[in-house]
Motif scaffolding. Structure first.
Motif, PDB file in Angstrom:
ATOM      1  N   GLN A  41      24.610  13.853 -23.707  1.00  0.00           N
ATOM      2  CA  GLN A  41      25.735  13.520 -22.834  1.00  0.00           C
ATOM      3  C   GLN A  41      26.402  14.768 -22.271  1.00  0.00           C
ATOM      4  OE1 GLN A  41      25.846  10.624 -21.785  1.00  0.00           O
ATOM      5  NE2 GLN A  41      26.788   9.128 -23.147  1.00  0.00           N
ATOM      6  N   GLU A  42      26.369  15.863 -23.023  1.00  0.00           N
ATOM      7  CA  GLU A  42      27.123  17.054 -22.645  1.00  0.00           C
ATOM      8  C   GLU A  42      26.252  18.150 -22.046  1.00  0.00           C
ATOM      9  OE1 GLU A  42      28.993  18.077 -26.302  1.00  0.00           O
ATOM     10  OE2 GLU A  42      29.899  16.087 -26.540  1.00  0.00           O
ATOM     11  N   ALA A  43      24.993  17.839 -21.708  1.00  0.00           N
ATOM     12  CA  ALA A  43      24.083  18.856 -21.160  1.00  0.00           C
ATOM     13  C   ALA A  43      24.676  19.468 -19.889  1.00  0.00           C
ATOM     14  CB  ALA A  43      22.725  18.229 -20.872  1.00  0.00           C
ATOM     15  N   PRO A  44      24.759  20.807 -19.808  1.00  0.00           N
ATOM     16  CA  PRO A  44      25.448  21.444 -18.680  1.00  0.00           C
ATOM     17  C   PRO A  44      24.610  21.601 -17.418  1.00  0.00           C
ATOM     18  CG  PRO A  44      24.717  23.101 -20.238  1.00  0.00           C
ATOM     19  CD  PRO A  44      24.350  21.773 -20.837  1.00  0.00           C
ATOM     20  N   GLY A  45      23.288  21.441 -17.499  1.00  0.00           N
ATOM     21  CA  GLY A  45      22.437  21.690 -16.337  1.00  0.00           C
ATOM     22  C   GLY A  45      22.564  20.616 -15.263  1.00  0.00           C
ATOM     23  N   PHE A  46      22.383  21.008 -13.994  1.00  0.00           N
ATOM     24  CA  PHE A  46      22.443  20.057 -12.881  1.00  0.00           C
ATOM     25  C   PHE A  46      21.099  19.357 -12.757  1.00  0.00           C
ATOM     26  CE2 PHE A  46      22.000  19.212  -8.215  1.00  0.00           C
ATOM     27  CZ  PHE A  46      22.943  18.200  -8.165  1.00  0.00           C
ATOM     28  N   ASP A  47      21.109  18.024 -12.856  1.00  0.00           N
ATOM     29  CA  ASP A  47      19.852  17.276 -12.769  1.00  0.00           C
ATOM     30  C   ASP A  47      19.749  16.434 -11.507  1.00  0.00           C
ATOM     31  OD1 ASP A  47      21.570  15.171 -13.223  1.00  0.00           O
ATOM     32  OD2 ASP A  47      20.759  14.634 -15.187  1.00  0.00           O
ATOM     33  N   GLY A  48      20.711  16.562 -10.590  1.00  0.00           N
ATOM     34  CA  GLY A  48      20.650  15.826  -9.329  1.00  0.00           C
ATOM     35  C   GLY A  48      21.539  14.606  -9.264  1.00  0.00           C
ATOM     36  N   ARG A  49      22.091  14.174 -10.408  1.00  0.00           N
ATOM     37  CA  ARG A  49      22.902  12.958 -10.410  1.00  0.00           C
ATOM     38  C   ARG A  49      24.368  13.272 -10.099  1.00  0.00           C
ATOM     39  NH1 ARG A  49      21.779  10.189 -16.042  1.00  0.00           N
ATOM     40  NH2 ARG A  49      21.914  12.377 -16.691  1.00  0.00           N
ATOM     41  N   ALA A  50      24.981  12.407  -9.294  1.00  0.00           N
ATOM     42  CA  ALA A  50      26.398  12.545  -8.950  1.00  0.00           C
ATOM     43  C   ALA A  50      26.948  11.160  -8.646  1.00  0.00           C
ATOM     44  CB  ALA A  50      26.583  13.476  -7.755  1.00  0.00           C
ATOM     45  N   TYR A  51      28.269  11.039  -8.651  1.00  0.00           N
ATOM     46  CA  TYR A  51      28.913   9.738  -8.475  1.00  0.00           C
ATOM     47  C   TYR A  51      29.983   9.817  -7.395  1.00  0.00           C
ATOM     48  CZ  TYR A  51      26.808   9.471 -13.079  1.00  0.00           C
ATOM     49  OH  TYR A  51      25.929   9.532 -14.117  1.00  0.00           O
ATOM     50  N   ALA A  52      30.068   8.742  -6.598  1.00  0.00           N
ATOM     51  CA  ALA A  52      31.136   8.610  -5.614  1.00  0.00           C
ATOM     52  C   ALA A  52      32.292   7.881  -6.279  1.00  0.00           C
ATOM     53  CB  ALA A  52      30.642   7.839  -4.391  1.00  0.00           C
ATOM     54  N   LEU A  53      33.397   8.572  -6.480  1.00  0.00           N
ATOM     55  CA  LEU A  53      34.578   7.976  -7.103  1.00  0.00           C
ATOM     56  C   LEU A  53      35.606   7.649  -6.024  1.00  0.00           C
ATOM     57  CD1 LEU A  53      35.053  10.268 -10.234  1.00  0.00           C
ATOM     58  CD2 LEU A  53      34.044   7.982 -10.147  1.00  0.00           C
ATOM     59  N   ALA A  54      35.970   6.378  -5.914  1.00  0.00           N
ATOM     60  CA  ALA A  54      36.967   5.960  -4.941  1.00  0.00           C
ATOM     61  C   ALA A  54      38.338   6.513  -5.334  1.00  0.00           C
ATOM     62  CB  ALA A  54      37.022   4.433  -4.875  1.00  0.00           C
ATOM     63  N   ALA A  55      39.235   6.578  -4.362  1.00  0.00           N
ATOM     64  CA  ALA A  55      40.566   7.147  -4.603  1.00  0.00           C
ATOM     65  C   ALA A  55      41.276   6.450  -5.756  1.00  0.00           C
ATOM     66  CB  ALA A  55      41.398   7.055  -3.329  1.00  0.00           C
ATOM     67  N   ALA A  56      41.123   5.125  -5.871  1.00  0.00           N
ATOM     68  CA  ALA A  56      41.782   4.395  -6.960  1.00  0.00           C
ATOM     69  C   ALA A  56      41.222   4.811  -8.315  1.00  0.00           C
ATOM     70  CB  ALA A  56      41.616   2.887  -6.761  1.00  0.00           C
ATOM     71  N   SER A  57      39.922   5.063  -8.383  1.00  0.00           N
ATOM     72  CA  SER A  57      39.319   5.529  -9.633  1.00  0.00           C
ATOM     73  C   SER A  57      39.836   6.910 -10.008  1.00  0.00           C
ATOM     74  CB  SER A  57      37.790   5.556  -9.502  1.00  0.00           C
ATOM     75  OG  SER A  57      37.271   4.260  -9.277  1.00  0.00           O
ATOM     76  N   VAL A  58      40.008   7.770  -9.006  1.00  0.00           N
ATOM     77  CA  VAL A  58      40.540   9.113  -9.253  1.00  0.00           C
ATOM     78  C   VAL A  58      41.974   9.023  -9.761  1.00  0.00           C
ATOM     79  CG1 VAL A  58      41.184  11.291  -8.148  1.00  0.00           C
ATOM     80  CG2 VAL A  58      38.983  10.228  -7.633  1.00  0.00           C
ATOM     81  N   ARG A  59      42.752   8.090  -9.205  1.00  0.00           N
ATOM     82  CA  ARG A  59      44.124   7.892  -9.699  1.00  0.00           C
ATOM     83  C   ARG A  59      44.108   7.575 -11.193  1.00  0.00           C
ATOM     84  NH1 ARG A  59      46.709   3.756  -5.200  1.00  0.00           N
ATOM     85  NH2 ARG A  59      46.725   5.177  -3.417  1.00  0.00           N
ATOM     86  N   MET A  60      43.200   6.703 -11.606  1.00  0.00           N
ATOM     87  CA  MET A  60      43.137   6.330 -13.012  1.00  0.00           C
ATOM     88  C   MET A  60      42.727   7.519 -13.870  1.00  0.00           C
ATOM     89  SD  MET A  60      41.150   3.250 -14.987  1.00  0.00           S
ATOM     90  CE  MET A  60      39.499   3.766 -14.604  1.00  0.00           C
ATOM     91  N   LEU A  61      41.707   8.251 -13.452  1.00  0.00           N
ATOM     92  CA  LEU A  61      41.267   9.405 -14.226  1.00  0.00           C
ATOM     93  C   LEU A  61      42.371  10.449 -14.331  1.00  0.00           C
ATOM     94  CD1 LEU A  61      37.586   9.871 -12.977  1.00  0.00           C
ATOM     95  CD2 LEU A  61      38.395   8.658 -15.007  1.00  0.00           C
ATOM     96  N   ARG A  62      43.169  10.567 -13.291  1.00  0.00           N
ATOM     97  CA  ARG A  62      44.292  11.505 -13.333  1.00  0.00           C
ATOM     98  C   ARG A  62      45.317  11.053 -14.372  1.00  0.00           C
ATOM     99  NH1 ARG A  62      45.485  15.120  -9.470  1.00  0.00           N
ATOM    100  NH2 ARG A  62      44.333  13.973  -7.877  1.00  0.00           N
ATOM    101  N   ARG A  63      45.628   9.758 -14.378  1.00  0.00           N
ATOM    102  CA  ARG A  63      46.619   9.243 -15.326  1.00  0.00           C
ATOM    103  C   ARG A  63      46.123   9.319 -16.775  1.00  0.00           C
ATOM    104  NH1 ARG A  63      47.913   5.489 -10.866  1.00  0.00           N
ATOM    105  NH2 ARG A  63      50.019   6.061 -10.184  1.00  0.00           N
ATOM    106  N   LEU A  64      44.811   9.327 -16.952  1.00  0.00           N
ATOM    107  CA  LEU A  64      44.251   9.431 -18.297  1.00  0.00           C
ATOM    108  C   LEU A  64      44.044  10.889 -18.713  1.00  0.00           C
ATOM    109  CD1 LEU A  64      41.604   6.550 -18.211  1.00  0.00           C
ATOM    110  CD2 LEU A  64      43.830   6.537 -19.346  1.00  0.00           C
ATOM    111  N   GLY A  65      44.383  11.834 -17.829  1.00  0.00           N
ATOM    112  CA  GLY A  65      44.277  13.239 -18.155  1.00  0.00           C
ATOM    113  C   GLY A  65      42.875  13.808 -18.040  1.00  0.00           C
TER     114      GLY A  65
END
Length: 405
Positions: A41-65
């Motif tokens: 889960q914590e592997a630091p290498g870039f393997d090509g995977r990325a995620y599109a996080l909507a603004a509302a999801s970012v709001r939640m992640l911000r509130r969760l620290g």
């Protein structure tokens, strides 16, 4: 039997850790069961995977620290361009452009791209900082629901006891199967090829959704002159593309990708994900709730799969926090049904929209092509409708859970 937990969260991918953090913030005692070793889960290498996080999801992640650890490596999506066309011919002249600056209450980008190598370690660090117990690598071999409590048995033989089991364990959810929850849906006979490319010219933070006869091609901006690719194709064609060496694959990708960003080269690995629509017949059962892909599997055409799962997390956390404050049993079916009613109708509508869009655009019918090009142009010329669609893409419309407001 290990006790002292309120929520037994099965699945340590992305939604499971976020739910654990949201539950802890709501005053509950979660425990996380993850089939993957922490090192994976914590592997630091870039393997090509990325995620599109909507603004509302970012709001939640911000509130969760969590967002504070991600923001420096995240790429904002300031515009989204939606167009129709064929590989080698470029986009049709009529297209739809979403500009996040049009929506005043958005106050920023409609979404952000976050690489997998940043998101998973940030979640792992947050779990450790919050002192949330994590059993990994462990799988659940049995679960039991009885009066007032629920329990799971791990492959190690350890038993865990709590008020509620939450399945965050994917489309083939063992939690759902053991609870007797069935699901319906169908196969799209498409596969999504996920990878990343480096390109000569800057993307300027613009995301592209290019509809082709075999399926949509999403080109999503990453930091630097790099973009994440989600290329949906008919399964036989996709399997052939995945079997190619890198040079041959790039030769096949270039006509679809186009030349607007200059020369491209591959970064990281390629992944293939068979596509289908699936929806659990219920999101809840006695002392069991389903979240994310365990509850619904959507076409990636609008990039809403993970965002829908995070909205599940925010809704379930809100329902459980309210139940705790009222002194209710958080695992009681009437409590969980409040979550199920909140999320299932919204998810069913999203599933229907993505399904219809995929069927409408993933073909080369001349009549449909003309109609959908006119439709994109018409929507682009109607600011109120365009702004409404931007709000949908940003996840800030509808009945938002408190964590996303």
């Amino acid at each position: 039997m290990s006790t002292g937990s309120d929520i037994l969260i099965v699945g340590g991918g992305l939604t499971g850790p976020v739910l654990a953090l949201a539950a802890r913030q709501a005053g509950l005692r979660p425990v996380l069961i993850d089939a993957q070793p922490p090192a994976v889960q914590e592997a630091p290498g870039f393997d090509g995977r990325a995620y599109a996080l909507a603004a509302a999801s970012v709001r939640m992640l911000r509130r969760l620290g969590i967002w504070q650890a991600l923001e420096g490596g995240a790429q904002p999506m300031v515009e989204i361009k939606v167009s129709d066309g064929r590989a080698g011919e470029g986009a049709a002249p009529l297209y739809l452009l979403f500009d996040s600056s049009e929506v005043e209450d958005l106050a920023g980008p409609s979404g952000w791209m976050v690489e997998d190598r940043h998101l998973r370690p940030a979640l792992s660090a947050a779990l450790e900082a919050a002192g949330i117990p994590r059993h990994a690598p462990q799988t659940v071999t049995a679960q039991e629901v009885r009066a007032g409590r629920a329990s799971v048995t791990l492959a190690s033989g350890t038993s865990l006891d709590g008020a509620l089991i939450v399945g965050c364990d994917g489309r083939r959810s063992g939690t759902a199967t053991r609870a007797g929850i069935t699901r319906g849906g169908w196969d799209y006979e498409q596969t999504a090829i996920v990878c990343a490319v480096r390109h000569e010219r800057p993307h300027e933070g613009v995301a592209h959704q290019f509809f082709m006869p075999g399926g949509p091609l999403a080109i999503l901006p990453l930091q630097g002159n790099r973009s994440s690719i989600v290329w949906s194709e008919h399964r036989p064609r996709a399997e052939a593309l995945l079997a190619m060496d890198d040079a041959t694959f790039l030769d096949a990708l270039r006509p679809a990708f186009g030349s607007f960003l200059g020369e491209i080269s591959l970064e990281g690995d390629r992944f293939g994900y068979p596509l289908g629509l699936s929806l659990a017949d219920s999101f809840a059962a006695p002392r069991v709730a389903l979240v994310g892909d365990a509850a619904h599997g959507l076409h990636p055409i609008a990039g809403q799969g993970l965002n829908a799962g995070l909205r599940d997390v925010a809704a379930l956390a809100a329902v459980l926090e309210e139940a705790r404050r009222r002194g209710e049993d958080i695992g009681a079916l009437p409590v969980l049904e409040r979550y199920a009613r909140w999320r299932r109708s919204d998810t069913a509508m999203l599933a229907g929209t993505t399904d219809l869009t995929n069927r409408l655009f993933s073909n080369d019918n001349a009549l449909l092509r003309g109609l959908r090009d006119l439709g994109l142009g018409a929507v682009s010329s109607l600011p109120p409708l365009r702004r409404a669609l931007i709000r949908e893409a940003a996840g800030i419309s509808g009945d938002l859970p408190p964590l996303m407001r």
